[in-house]
Design a protein around this motif. Sequence first.
Motif, PDB file in Angstrom:
ATOM      1  N   ARG B 103       0.777  -1.222   0.000  1.00 62.85           N
ATOM      2  CA  ARG B 103       0.000   0.000   0.000  1.00 62.85           C
ATOM      3  C   ARG B 103       0.817   1.284   0.000  1.00 62.85           C
ATOM      4  O   ARG B 103       0.394   2.302  -0.530  1.00 62.85           O
ATOM      5  N   THR B 104       2.011   1.243   0.579  1.00 57.86           N
ATOM      6  CA  THR B 104       2.681   2.511   0.835  1.00 57.86           C
ATOM      7  C   THR B 104       3.558   3.063  -0.286  1.00 57.86           C
ATOM      8  O   THR B 104       3.950   4.202  -0.236  1.00 57.86           O
ATOM      9  N   GLU B 105       3.885   2.285  -1.281  1.00 58.85           N
ATOM     10  CA  GLU B 105       4.858   2.802  -2.240  1.00 58.85           C
ATOM     11  C   GLU B 105       4.332   2.873  -3.674  1.00 58.85           C
ATOM     12  O   GLU B 105       3.932   1.890  -4.268  1.00 58.85           O
ATOM     13  N   LEU B 106       4.420   4.059  -4.226  1.00 54.33           N
ATOM     14  CA  LEU B 106       3.830   4.338  -5.530  1.00 54.33           C
ATOM     15  C   LEU B 106       4.366   3.462  -6.650  1.00 54.33           C
ATOM     16  O   LEU B 106       3.609   2.881  -7.430  1.00 54.33           O
ATOM     17  N   ASP B 107       5.687   3.353  -6.730  1.00 55.09           N
ATOM     18  CA  ASP B 107       6.284   2.549  -7.787  1.00 55.09           C
ATOM     19  C   ASP B 107       5.770   1.127  -7.765  1.00 55.09           C
ATOM     20  O   ASP B 107       5.590   0.485  -8.796  1.00 55.09           O
ATOM     21  N   GLN B 108       5.556   0.654  -6.568  1.00 58.80           N
ATOM     22  CA  GLN B 108       5.091  -0.724  -6.458  1.00 58.80           C
ATOM     23  C   GLN B 108       3.644  -0.875  -6.903  1.00 58.80           C
ATOM     24  O   GLN B 108       3.259  -1.916  -7.415  1.00 58.80           O
ATOM     25  N   TRP B 109       2.836   0.144  -6.685  1.00 57.30           N
ATOM     26  CA  TRP B 109       1.465   0.078  -7.201  1.00 57.30           C
ATOM     27  C   TRP B 109       1.492  -0.121  -8.699  1.00 57.30           C
ATOM     28  O   TRP B 109       0.749  -0.918  -9.258  1.00 57.30           O
ATOM     29  N   ILE B 110       2.334   0.671  -9.337  1.00 52.52           N
ATOM     30  CA  ILE B 110       2.367   0.649 -10.793  1.00 52.52           C
ATOM     31  C   ILE B 110       2.804  -0.714 -11.295  1.00 52.52           C
ATOM     32  O   ILE B 110       2.198  -1.305 -12.182  1.00 52.52           O
ATOM     33  N   ASN B 123      -2.766 -11.135 -21.214  1.00 53.55           N
ATOM     34  CA  ASN B 123      -2.193 -10.366 -22.307  1.00 53.55           C
ATOM     35  C   ASN B 123      -1.156  -9.421 -21.718  1.00 53.55           C
ATOM     36  O   ASN B 123      -0.977  -9.402 -20.507  1.00 53.55           O
ATOM     37  N   ALA B 124      -0.512  -8.661 -22.567  1.00 60.52           N
ATOM     38  CA  ALA B 124       0.444  -7.693 -22.045  1.00 60.52           C
ATOM     39  C   ALA B 124      -0.301  -6.514 -21.447  1.00 60.52           C
ATOM     40  O   ALA B 124      -1.444  -6.236 -21.816  1.00 60.52           O
ATOM     41  N   SER B 125       0.333  -5.846 -20.517  1.00 60.78           N
ATOM     42  CA  SER B 125      -0.321  -4.714 -19.885  1.00 60.78           C
ATOM     43  C   SER B 125       0.532  -3.468 -20.044  1.00 60.78           C
ATOM     44  O   SER B 125       1.734  -3.541 -20.292  1.00 60.78           O
ATOM     45  N   VAL B 126      -0.115  -2.347 -19.910  1.00 59.20           N
ATOM     46  CA  VAL B 126       0.529  -1.054 -20.082  1.00 59.20           C
ATOM     47  C   VAL B 126       0.078  -0.162 -18.934  1.00 59.20           C
ATOM     48  O   VAL B 126      -1.115  -0.073 -18.660  1.00 59.20           O
ATOM     49  N   VAL B 127       1.010   0.445 -18.262  1.00 57.35           N
ATOM     50  CA  VAL B 127       0.643   1.338 -17.166  1.00 57.35           C
ATOM     51  C   VAL B 127       1.532   2.572 -17.226  1.00 57.35           C
ATOM     52  O   VAL B 127       2.737   2.455 -17.426  1.00 57.35           O
ATOM     53  N   THR B 128       0.937   3.732 -17.077  1.00 54.28           N
ATOM     54  CA  THR B 128       1.765   4.924 -16.903  1.00 54.28           C
ATOM     55  C   THR B 128       1.605   5.406 -15.477  1.00 54.28           C
ATOM     56  O   THR B 128       0.576   5.213 -14.859  1.00 54.28           O
ATOM     57  N   ALA B 129       2.660   6.026 -14.971  1.00 58.60           N
ATOM     58  CA  ALA B 129       2.614   6.563 -13.615  1.00 58.60           C
ATOM     59  C   ALA B 129       1.608   7.707 -13.579  1.00 58.60           C
ATOM     60  O   ALA B 129       1.385   8.368 -14.583  1.00 58.60           O
ATOM     61  N   ILE B 232       6.011   4.747 -20.355  1.00 63.61           N
ATOM     62  CA  ILE B 232       5.034   3.672 -20.397  1.00 63.61           C
ATOM     63  C   ILE B 232       5.674   2.406 -19.856  1.00 63.61           C
ATOM     64  O   ILE B 232       6.635   1.907 -20.418  1.00 63.61           O
ATOM     65  N   HIS B 233       5.144   1.925 -18.753  1.00 65.61           N
ATOM     66  CA  HIS B 233       5.637   0.660 -18.220  1.00 65.61           C
ATOM     67  C   HIS B 233       4.846  -0.461 -18.874  1.00 65.61           C
ATOM     68  O   HIS B 233       3.631  -0.379 -18.964  1.00 65.61           O
ATOM     69  N   SER B 234       5.528  -1.509 -19.288  1.00 60.98           N
ATOM     70  CA  SER B 234       4.746  -2.633 -19.779  1.00 60.98           C
ATOM     71  C   SER B 234       5.184  -3.907 -19.083  1.00 60.98           C
ATOM     72  O   SER B 234       6.299  -4.026 -18.586  1.00 60.98           O
ATOM     73  N   ASP B 235       4.283  -4.830 -19.041  1.00 57.89           N
ATOM     74  CA  ASP B 235       4.539  -6.096 -18.362  1.00 57.89           C
ATOM     75  C   ASP B 235       3.758  -7.175 -19.101  1.00 57.89           C
ATOM     76  O   ASP B 235       2.994  -6.879 -20.014  1.00 57.89           O
ATOM     77  N   GLY B 236       3.971  -8.424 -18.708  1.00 55.73           N
ATOM     78  CA  GLY B 236       3.141  -9.490 -19.235  1.00 55.73           C
ATOM     79  C   GLY B 236       3.534  -9.975 -20.613  1.00 55.73           C
ATOM     80  O   GLY B 236       2.726 -10.573 -21.320  1.00 55.73           O
ATOM     81  N   LEU B 237       4.783  -9.735 -20.967  1.00 56.66           N
ATOM     82  CA  LEU B 237       5.240 -10.273 -22.242  1.00 56.66           C
ATOM     83  C   LEU B 237       5.035 -11.783 -22.285  1.00 56.66           C
ATOM     84  O   LEU B 237       4.534 -12.338 -23.257  1.00 56.66           O
TER      85      LEU B 237
END
Lengths: 350, 350
Positions: B103-110, B123-129, B232-237
Amino acid sequence: MNGELSERRRLILKLVIQEYIDGSVPIASELLVRKYGLAVSSATIRSELAALEELGYLTHLHTSAGRVPTDAGYRFFVENLMDRTALTLTEQRMIRHQFHQVRTELDQWIQLAGAVLARTAQNASVVTAPRAYQARFKHLELISIHETTVLLVLVLHDGTIRQQTIVCDVVRPQDELSRLAARLNDRWADGTVERIRDGVHDRDVSDALEVHVTDVVIRSMEWFEDQLNSGIHSDGLMEVLSQPEFAKVARIRQIVEILQGGRGLGPLIPRALASDGVQVVIGGEHGHDDMREYSVVLTRYGIDGEVAGVVGVIGPTRMAYPRAISAVRYIANIMSDLLGVFYNGENTRY
Amino acid sequence: MNGELSERRRLILKLVIQEYIDGSVPIASELLVRKYGLAVSSATIRSELAALEELGYLTHLHTSAGRVPTDAGYRFFVENLMDRTALTLTEQRMIRHQFHQVRTELDQWIQLAGAVLARTAQNASVVTAPRAYQARFKHLELISIHETTVLLVLVLHDGTIRQQTIVCDVVRPQDELSRLAARLNDRWADGTVERIRDGVHDRDVSDALEVHVTDVVIRSMEWFEDQLNSGIHSDGLMEVLSQPEFAKVARIRQIVEILQGGRGLGPLIPRALASDGVQVVIGGEHGHDDMREYSVVLTRYGIDGEVAGVVGVIGPTRMAYPRAISAVRYIANIMSDLLGVFYNGENTRY
DNA sequence: GGTTGGCACTCACACACTGCAAGTGCCAAC
DNA sequence: GTTGGCACTTGCAGTGTGTGAGTGCCAACC
C-alpha cells in the motif's frame, strides 16, 4: 591447460571458434584452408579437428556437418586464445558522450548502461543498481501532502531513495513535521539499522507519528538489505533476439523467462559482487538446466568497500566474448567513475 | 448499427466471436449447430454466415475454412453483443489483497497493476505513472553527500520524486544547504514552472549554488511536462506470448518492439487521458500499420483535475474483450482509490 | 610419422507428391 | 425460408527422393 595443445591446434581451434561466433554456421575443414590460406590440405585439418574433438573442445551434430565449439572449447578460447581487444576510440567517445548527457540522474545511468551494453554487445544486458554493502541512514524528509497524509522520503547513504505515504490520525502542520524530521536526522545521522533499532529501546517515545516513522524507516532499511541481490534491470531483448539462435519460438520463450524472472541469473549476482575482474560463465558451467545454452559476462562496478553493483551481458554460448568482455569492462569503468563523482565529488563542476 | 441485424444473426455472430476468442480456431457452421443445439441445420447457418460476411463482420481465409471475425465484427461485438461481466468476487478479493500489501509505495502500485492486469487478462499490460496535469513544485531538499557533492531531491505535487547530484565549487556545510532549501521551499511553494521561471528575473541572485539549483529545478519540471505521455511501463510479455498468435517468430518480434519501443502505443495515451470510460481500439482502427493485428483496451485512472495515469491491456485482436475490459476497469478503480488516499487522506490509517 | 588425394558414406534439407479431413457453396426439393 | 446432398477447394501431415555439404578412412607418398 595451455601447453597441452600444439601451436597449430591452438590456431585451428581459435579460427573455428571465431568463424563460428560470427557466422553461426558449423565450420568445415575446407573453409578454413580456403579462407585462411593454410599451408596444409583439408584432410590434414580434418585429422586435427578430429583430435580437437577427441579432446572435448569441438563437436559436430552429425557426420556430414562442420565443427561447432563445445562449452569447454569456448572456455579454452576465452582463457587462452582470444585476442584481448578494446572498443574502438570512436565507440568509447560515443559512449562517454551519452553518459555525459545524463550525468545527473542515477536511474538514468542504469538505464543507459543497459541500453549501451546491449547495443554494443548485440546481446541482452543486465544491470543492478549500485548498493551500499550495508544500509546507512542519510536523511529523511516528512512532507505534508494533504491534511493527514504525509510523504516520507528516505535517502540512504548510497543515494537510494525510498518514498512512502503515511496517514496520520490527526492533522500535522508542515513545520511540526519539519521539526520532527530535523530531530530524527540529527539522531540517526549515518546510522545503521542496528543502531536505529537499538535507539528505539533506549528512549521512551510517546508520539504516534514518530513511532510510525521509526518503524517505516527500519523496515525500509531492512528490506533494502534483503533486496541486495534483487532488482535486476535487463534490456536488449530486441538485440539478443536478432541472434540466429532465436529462430525457434521455444528458445525465445526461454530467454524471455530468464530475463524477466531473473531465474538462473540470480545466483550470479552475488558471485560477481564478491569477485574482481570480469566473470564469464559459459553454458553448462551454470549448473542450471535452463541456462545450459547461455553465457553470461558479468563484472562488478562501484567503489571498494563503499558501494557496488553489477553490469553484464547475457546471450547464447555462441557469443562474441572478446567484444562482450571489453564492453562490460568499459561500461563498468564508466559507472565506477560516475559513482566516484557522486561519492567523492571528483572531476566535474558546474 | 443495432437494428440492422436480425436476432438470429446477432446470436450467430456473438457465438462465432466468443468461440473464436477462446479457441482461436476458425468456426464452422456444423460446430455451432452441434455445440449450441441450434434448431436449424448447418446449411441454414452457412447462409447466415455468408450474409454476415457480406455485411463485413466475418471473413474466411480460404473456401474450406471456418469463419473468423473481422475488426468490424469485434467492434460490433464490443458495442452491442458482449455480456458485460465483472471479475469474480474471489478474484477481486485476491487483487485487493495484493494491493493492500504494498500500500505505501507508488512505484510498487504501478508495477503490481501491470502484473495483475497481465495475469488477469492473459495479455500484455501497459501502465503509466500518475501525473499531475501540470507540474507543481512541492518540496526540495539539499543533502550534502560528500564535501562538494550535493544531492538535490525534488518532490512535485503529484508525488513524483526526482534526484540529481550537483557538484559545487566550494564546500557547503549541511546547515547552509538546509537554509537555502528552506528559503526556496518557502518561495516556490505550490508554484508552477512559469512562476518559478518568472521569479528568477524579478530578483538578483548572486549565489552560484542557488542559481544552479533553480536551473535544475526548472529543467526538471519542464522535462516532467514534456514527458507526460512517455514513461510507459509494460509487463506481461510472457502472458501475451502464451497466446497462439505468437507461434511465429516474426509476430513475437513485432509485439516486443511495440511493448519496448512504445511505438504505436504512444498516441493512445493522451487519447485515453482525455476521455472517460474504457477505450477499446481494435486492429485496423489504430490507423497504424504495425498495430493492425493488435487491440488495446485502455482507461484513465486518477483524480479529476488533479492527477491521472493510464492502465490498459494490449494483445491480438482476438482478445477476450469482456474480461480485459472488466480487468482494466477494476484495476483503474483500485488505482484511483489508492491515489485518493494519497491526495485526500481518505480511509486507511495506521 | 605427418601429409595428401581419393572416395565411400552419412545426414539434413528442400521439394514435390499424395491422400485425407474439414468446410464451404450451390442447388434442387420441400 | 429451410434442408439434405454433393461437388469443390484448400490446408496439412506424411512420405519419398535427390542433392550438396562434409566427414572418415585408407592407401600412397615424402
